[in-house]
Motif scaffolding. Structure first.
Motif, PDB file in Angstrom:
ATOM      1  N   TYR A  47     -52.588   9.744-106.280  1.00 26.89           N
ATOM      2  CA  TYR A  47     -52.669  11.208-106.241  1.00 26.89           C
ATOM      3  C   TYR A  47     -51.265  11.805-106.363  1.00 26.89           C
ATOM      4  N   PHE A  48     -50.339  11.267-105.601  1.00 21.54           N
ATOM      5  CA  PHE A  48     -48.969  11.789-105.621  1.00 21.54           C
ATOM      6  C   PHE A  48     -48.263  11.465-106.943  1.00 21.54           C
ATOM      7  N   ALA A  49     -48.602  10.321-107.546  1.00 20.90           N
ATOM      8  CA  ALA A  49     -48.044   9.977-108.858  1.00 20.90           C
ATOM      9  C   ALA A  49     -48.550  10.948-109.920  1.00 20.90           C
ATOM     10  N   ALA A  50     -49.839  11.265-109.880  1.00 23.47           N
ATOM     11  CA  ALA A  50     -50.404  12.225-110.836  1.00 23.47           C
ATOM     12  C   ALA A  50     -49.812  13.605-110.617  1.00 23.47           C
ATOM     13  N   LYS A  51     -49.609  13.959-109.362  1.00 19.68           N
ATOM     14  CA  LYS A  51     -49.014  15.262-109.039  1.00 19.68           C
ATOM     15  C   LYS A  51     -47.606  15.367-109.624  1.00 19.68           C
ATOM     16  N   ALA A  52     -46.872  14.255-109.601  1.00 19.61           N
ATOM     17  CA  ALA A  52     -45.517  14.244-110.158  1.00 19.61           C
ATOM     18  C   ALA A  52     -45.543  14.354-111.690  1.00 19.61           C
ATOM     19  N   ARG A  53     -46.582  13.820-112.324  1.00 27.08           N
ATOM     20  CA  ARG A  53     -46.698  13.881-113.794  1.00 27.08           C
ATOM     21  C   ARG A  53     -47.184  15.235-114.282  1.00 27.08           C
ATOM     22  N   ALA A  54     -47.867  15.974-113.440  1.00 26.99           N
ATOM     23  CA  ALA A  54     -48.508  17.227-113.855  1.00 26.99           C
ATOM     24  C   ALA A  54     -47.481  18.287-114.229  1.00 26.99           C
ATOM     25  N   GLU A  58     -50.705  22.701-113.502  1.00 27.35           N
ATOM     26  CA  GLU A  58     -51.795  21.900-114.071  1.00 27.35           C
ATOM     27  C   GLU A  58     -52.647  21.288-112.962  1.00 27.35           C
ATOM     28  N   ARG A  59     -53.963  21.319-113.152  1.00 26.67           N
ATOM     29  CA  ARG A  59     -54.891  20.770-112.162  1.00 26.67           C
ATOM     30  C   ARG A  59     -54.882  19.249-112.181  1.00 26.67           C
ATOM     31  N   LEU A  60     -55.277  18.687-111.062  1.00 27.75           N
ATOM     32  CA  LEU A  60     -55.508  17.250-110.982  1.00 27.75           C
ATOM     33  C   LEU A  60     -57.006  17.028-110.859  1.00 27.75           C
ATOM     34  N   ILE A  61     -57.482  15.966-111.490  1.00 24.75           N
ATOM     35  CA  ILE A  61     -58.904  15.663-111.505  1.00 24.75           C
ATOM     36  C   ILE A  61     -59.096  14.225-111.066  1.00 24.75           C
ATOM     37  N   LEU A  62     -60.005  14.016-110.122  1.00 28.24           N
ATOM     38  CA  LEU A  62     -60.389  12.661-109.757  1.00 28.24           C
ATOM     39  C   LEU A  62     -61.421  12.221-110.782  1.00 28.24           C
ATOM     40  N   PRO A  77     -64.566   3.787-105.028  1.00 28.93           N
ATOM     41  CA  PRO A  77     -63.183   4.262-105.121  1.00 28.93           C
ATOM     42  C   PRO A  77     -62.368   3.498-106.162  1.00 28.93           C
ATOM     43  N   ALA A  78     -62.725   2.236-106.406  1.00 29.47           N
ATOM     44  CA  ALA A  78     -62.000   1.438-107.408  1.00 29.47           C
ATOM     45  C   ALA A  78     -62.279   1.925-108.834  1.00 29.47           C
ATOM     46  N   ASN A  79     -63.327   2.715-109.007  1.00 26.42           N
ATOM     47  CA  ASN A  79     -63.652   3.247-110.329  1.00 26.42           C
ATOM     48  C   ASN A  79     -63.110   4.665-110.519  1.00 26.42           C
ATOM     49  N   THR A  80     -62.302   5.140-109.589  1.00 28.97           N
ATOM     50  CA  THR A  80     -61.744   6.482-109.714  1.00 28.97           C
ATOM     51  C   THR A  80     -60.225   6.423-109.817  1.00 28.97           C
ATOM     52  N   VAL A  81     -59.688   7.380-110.531  1.00 26.16           N
ATOM     53  CA  VAL A  81     -58.239   7.486-110.704  1.00 26.16           C
ATOM     54  C   VAL A  81     -57.890   8.967-110.837  1.00 26.16           C
ATOM     55  N   TRP A  82     -56.765   9.349-110.259  1.00 22.99           N
ATOM     56  CA  TRP A  82     -56.298  10.733-110.378  1.00 22.99           C
ATOM     57  C   TRP A  82     -55.617  10.899-111.723  1.00 22.99           C
ATOM     58  N   ARG A  83     -56.015  11.950-112.446  1.00 28.03           N
ATOM     59  CA  ARG A  83     -55.401  12.263-113.736  1.00 28.03           C
ATOM     60  C   ARG A  83     -55.064  13.746-113.776  1.00 28.03           C
ATOM     61  N   THR A  84     -54.061  14.061-114.564  1.00 30.48           N
ATOM     62  CA  THR A  84     -53.783  15.470-114.820  1.00 30.48           C
ATOM     63  C   THR A  84     -54.886  15.981-115.745  1.00 30.48           C
ATOM     64  N   PHE A  85     -55.036  17.286-115.832  1.00 26.48           N
ATOM     65  CA  PHE A  85     -56.077  17.862-116.680  1.00 26.48           C
ATOM     66  C   PHE A  85     -55.916  17.403-118.120  1.00 26.48           C
ATOM     67  N   SER A  86     -54.677  17.407-118.639  1.00 23.84           N
ATOM     68  CA  SER A  86     -54.466  17.008-120.035  1.00 23.84           C
ATOM     69  C   SER A  86     -54.769  15.522-120.245  1.00 23.84           C
ATOM     70  N   GLU A  87     -54.434  14.681-119.284  1.00 19.29           N
ATOM     71  CA  GLU A  87     -54.764  13.251-119.374  1.00 19.29           C
ATOM     72  C   GLU A  87     -56.274  13.058-119.369  1.00 19.29           C
TER      73      GLU A  87
END
Length: 103
Positions: A47-54, A58-62, A77-87
């Motif tokens: 989550y924090f890594a995605a927040k740094a990339r955003a 930009e929104r973050l999406i699980l 939970p192993a099938n989820t990953v935090w991504r930025t909206f553009s990702e």
């Protein structure tokens, strides 16, 4: 003799009276189980890594790493990953193309 360079079109575009209906979230994403998983995953490092990339604002999406349509588990939970909206948009587009979508 003068040359005709352009002429106005004969058919004017029709006014748009029909608007597409607003996108509705799948009921699953409003469930207690999904909201609890999302809240728990907000404490994870990705989550924090995605927040740094955003980008700023930009929104973050699980996101489901393996999409539900492709057989991915909804609440694993192993099938989820935090991504930025553009990702997320890029990944979804690739998945549609891989499945033979129109885009």
């Amino acid at each position: 003799m003068a040359r005709l360079t352009s002429a106005p079109g004969r058919i004017a575009p029709a006014p748009s009276r029909i608007r597409p209906s607003p996108k509705m979230a799948d009921k699953f994403y409003l469930s207690k189980e999904w909201r609890a998983l999302r809240a728990a995953r907000m404490l994870d490092a990705d989550y924090f890594a995605a927040k740094a990339r955003a980008k700023k604002g930009e929104r973050l999406i699980l996101d489901h790493d393996r999409e539900i349509k492709d057989g991915g588990d909804r609440l694993d939970p192993a099938n989820t990953v935090w991504r930025t909206f553009s990702e997320h948009q890029a990944k979804t587009e690739r998945a549609k193309q891989r499945r033979g979508g129109l885009r």
